[in-house]
Design a protein around this motif. Sequence first.
Motif, PDB file in Angstrom:
ATOM      1  N   ALA A   5      -5.715   2.670  -2.090  1.00  0.00           N
ATOM      2  CA  ALA A   5      -4.517   1.473  -2.048  1.00  0.00           C
ATOM      3  C   ALA A   5      -3.742   1.474  -3.554  1.00  0.00           C
ATOM      4  O   ALA A   5      -4.259   1.486  -4.559  1.00  0.00           O
ATOM      5  CB  ALA A   5      -5.538   0.091  -1.739  1.00  0.00           C
TER       6      ALA A   5
ATOM      7  N   TYR B  16      -1.402  -1.333  -5.308  1.00  0.00           N
ATOM      8  CA  TYR B  16      -0.960  -2.818  -5.382  1.00  0.00           C
ATOM      9  C   TYR B  16      -0.554  -3.218  -6.567  1.00  0.00           C
ATOM     10  O   TYR B  16      -0.600  -2.426  -7.816  1.00  0.00           O
ATOM     11  CB  TYR B  16      -2.226  -3.562  -5.107  1.00  0.00           C
ATOM     12  CG  TYR B  16      -3.455  -3.774  -6.124  1.00  0.00           C
ATOM     13  CD1 TYR B  16      -4.361  -2.772  -6.217  1.00  0.00           C
ATOM     14  CD2 TYR B  16      -3.229  -4.649  -7.385  1.00  0.00           C
ATOM     15  CE1 TYR B  16      -5.261  -2.643  -7.260  1.00  0.00           C
ATOM     16  CE2 TYR B  16      -4.439  -4.660  -8.296  1.00  0.00           C
ATOM     17  CZ  TYR B  16      -5.333  -3.580  -8.266  1.00  0.00           C
ATOM     18  OH  TYR B  16      -6.089  -3.620  -9.173  1.00  0.00           O
TER      19      TYR B  16
ATOM     20  N   LEU C  80       0.126  -6.029  -1.887  1.00  0.00           N
ATOM     21  CA  LEU C  80      -0.746  -4.619  -1.596  1.00  0.00           C
ATOM     22  C   LEU C  80       0.343  -3.738  -0.710  1.00  0.00           C
ATOM     23  O   LEU C  80       0.894  -4.098   0.237  1.00  0.00           O
ATOM     24  CB  LEU C  80      -1.612  -5.062  -0.541  1.00  0.00           C
ATOM     25  CG  LEU C  80      -2.533  -3.513   0.363  1.00  0.00           C
ATOM     26  CD1 LEU C  80      -2.985  -2.753  -0.691  1.00  0.00           C
ATOM     27  CD2 LEU C  80      -3.563  -4.303   1.149  1.00  0.00           C
TER      28      LEU C  80
ATOM     29  N   ASP D 277       0.706   0.063  -0.605  1.00  0.00           N
ATOM     30  CA  ASP D 277       0.451   0.967   0.181  1.00  0.00           C
ATOM     31  C   ASP D 277      -1.089   0.929   0.560  1.00  0.00           C
ATOM     32  O   ASP D 277      -1.925   0.964  -0.412  1.00  0.00           O
ATOM     33  CB  ASP D 277       0.772   2.454  -0.423  1.00  0.00           C
ATOM     34  CG  ASP D 277       2.381   2.390  -0.919  1.00  0.00           C
ATOM     35  OD1 ASP D 277       2.932   2.221  -0.072  1.00  0.00           O
ATOM     36  OD2 ASP D 277       2.657   2.368  -2.200  1.00  0.00           O
ATOM     37  N   LEU D 278      -1.412   1.735   1.721  1.00  0.00           N
ATOM     38  CA  LEU D 278      -2.837   1.614   2.286  1.00  0.00           C
ATOM     39  C   LEU D 278      -3.057   3.001   3.019  1.00  0.00           C
ATOM     40  O   LEU D 278      -2.236   2.946   3.936  1.00  0.00           O
ATOM     41  CB  LEU D 278      -3.337   0.418   2.861  1.00  0.00           C
ATOM     42  CG  LEU D 278      -4.771   0.320   3.438  1.00  0.00           C
ATOM     43  CD1 LEU D 278      -5.769   0.101   2.339  1.00  0.00           C
ATOM     44  CD2 LEU D 278      -4.852  -0.755   4.515  1.00  0.00           C
TER      45      LEU D 278
ATOM     46  N   ALA E 150     -10.630   1.142   5.459  1.00  0.00           N
ATOM     47  CA  ALA E 150      -9.345   0.525   5.073  1.00  0.00           C
ATOM     48  C   ALA E 150      -9.761  -0.895   4.826  1.00  0.00           C
ATOM     49  O   ALA E 150      -9.225  -1.770   3.746  1.00  0.00           O
ATOM     50  CB  ALA E 150      -8.401   0.463   6.273  1.00  0.00           C
TER      51      ALA E 150
ATOM     52  N   LEU F 209     -11.055  -1.486   1.599  1.00  0.00           N
ATOM     53  CA  LEU F 209     -10.080  -1.313   0.268  1.00  0.00           C
ATOM     54  C   LEU F 209      -9.160  -2.632   0.216  1.00  0.00           C
ATOM     55  O   LEU F 209      -9.044  -3.068  -0.800  1.00  0.00           O
ATOM     56  CB  LEU F 209      -9.128  -0.239   0.723  1.00  0.00           C
ATOM     57  CG  LEU F 209      -9.737   1.250   0.105  1.00  0.00           C
ATOM     58  CD1 LEU F 209      -8.887   2.390   0.731  1.00  0.00           C
ATOM     59  CD2 LEU F 209      -9.495   1.237  -1.395  1.00  0.00           C
ATOM     60  N   ILE F 210      -9.034  -3.200   1.556  1.00  0.00           N
ATOM     61  CA  ILE F 210      -8.105  -4.426   1.369  1.00  0.00           C
ATOM     62  C   ILE F 210      -8.988  -5.501   0.943  1.00  0.00           C
ATOM     63  O   ILE F 210      -8.401  -6.330  -0.103  1.00  0.00           O
ATOM     64  CB  ILE F 210      -7.889  -5.110   2.795  1.00  0.00           C
ATOM     65  CG1 ILE F 210      -6.823  -3.992   3.529  1.00  0.00           C
ATOM     66  CG2 ILE F 210      -7.259  -6.437   2.800  1.00  0.00           C
ATOM     67  CD1 ILE F 210      -6.610  -4.135   5.064  1.00  0.00           C
TER      68      ILE F 210
ATOM     69  N   TRP G 252       1.032  -8.345   2.253  1.00  0.00           N
ATOM     70  CA  TRP G 252       1.457  -7.066   2.432  1.00  0.00           C
ATOM     71  C   TRP G 252       2.592  -7.069   3.621  1.00  0.00           C
ATOM     72  O   TRP G 252       2.596  -7.946   4.488  1.00  0.00           O
ATOM     73  CB  TRP G 252       0.400  -6.094   2.529  1.00  0.00           C
ATOM     74  CG  TRP G 252      -0.592  -6.315   3.624  1.00  0.00           C
ATOM     75  CD1 TRP G 252      -0.591  -5.905   5.166  1.00  0.00           C
ATOM     76  CD2 TRP G 252      -1.902  -6.976   3.752  1.00  0.00           C
ATOM     77  NE1 TRP G 252      -1.496  -6.370   5.748  1.00  0.00           N
ATOM     78  CE2 TRP G 252      -2.296  -7.092   5.088  1.00  0.00           C
ATOM     79  CE3 TRP G 252      -2.448  -7.668   2.796  1.00  0.00           C
ATOM     80  CZ2 TRP G 252      -3.630  -7.600   5.186  1.00  0.00           C
ATOM     81  CZ3 TRP G 252      -3.747  -8.289   3.020  1.00  0.00           C
ATOM     82  CH2 TRP G 252      -4.050  -8.129   4.264  1.00  0.00           C
TER      83      TRP G 252
END
Length: 154
Positions: free
Chosen positions: A71, A73, A88, A90-91, A103, A106-107, A124
């Motif tokens: 990720a 941010y 945020l 990119d993921l 995912a 990660l968030i 995001w």
Amino acid sequence: MLSDIATINAFLPSDRSEWERLWSSYLTFYNTSLDQDVYNSTWTQIISGLGPVYAIALREKNQQDTVVGFAHYLLQHSAWTVGKICYLQDLFIAPTHRRRGYASVLIHAVAEKAQQHHCEKLYWLTHEDNIGARILYNSIAKFNGFVRYDYNLG
Ligand SMILES: CC(C)(COP(=O)(O)OP(=O)(O)OC[C@H]1O[C@@H](n2cnc3c(N)ncnc32)[C@H](O)[C@@H]1OP(=O)(O)O)[C@@H](O)C(=O)NCCC(=O)NCCS
């Protein structure tokens, strides 16, 4: 337990090629590419740990701690808040490692970082056709109806 199979931590200088491979796959997913000077600039910021671009790596333990997701941010000033807000940007999870809850992990990790930096908001964007991502996002965040426009600065 997810923590038995995956770890979340910062990128190390030795992760450059893995980050670059995943970042390039992410850009391909969005049918785009970036010049090497953008890779260099973004990586320098990530490794410095000083921003404005920050990153979190997700490593899979049974893969010799290979990075399988990331990720990116940013912490931003805002006219709407006294404190900063977190974007945020990119993921990405490697295609062979999807649907394992990575995912989501990660968030939540980015949310923790935002809280540590006393951010007042975390937000995001995604493409409206990104159905898989939107199912995930709808389950953990709120869609407020905003749409994005890009003005051509030439
Ligand atoms: C979108 C993305 C980050 C999701 O990563 P992931 O690790 O597979 O997501 P998770 O395992 O945390 O998903 C959690 C839940 O979200 C939903 N979900 C995620 N991907 C989905 C998909 N492709 N189709 C349907 N539902 C999906 C499911 O409800 C899933 O739970 P389940 O597997 O128990 O059914 C990953 O598919 C990806 O990197 N895609 C390409 C890049 C991208 O779209 N990035 C986001 C840009 S904004």
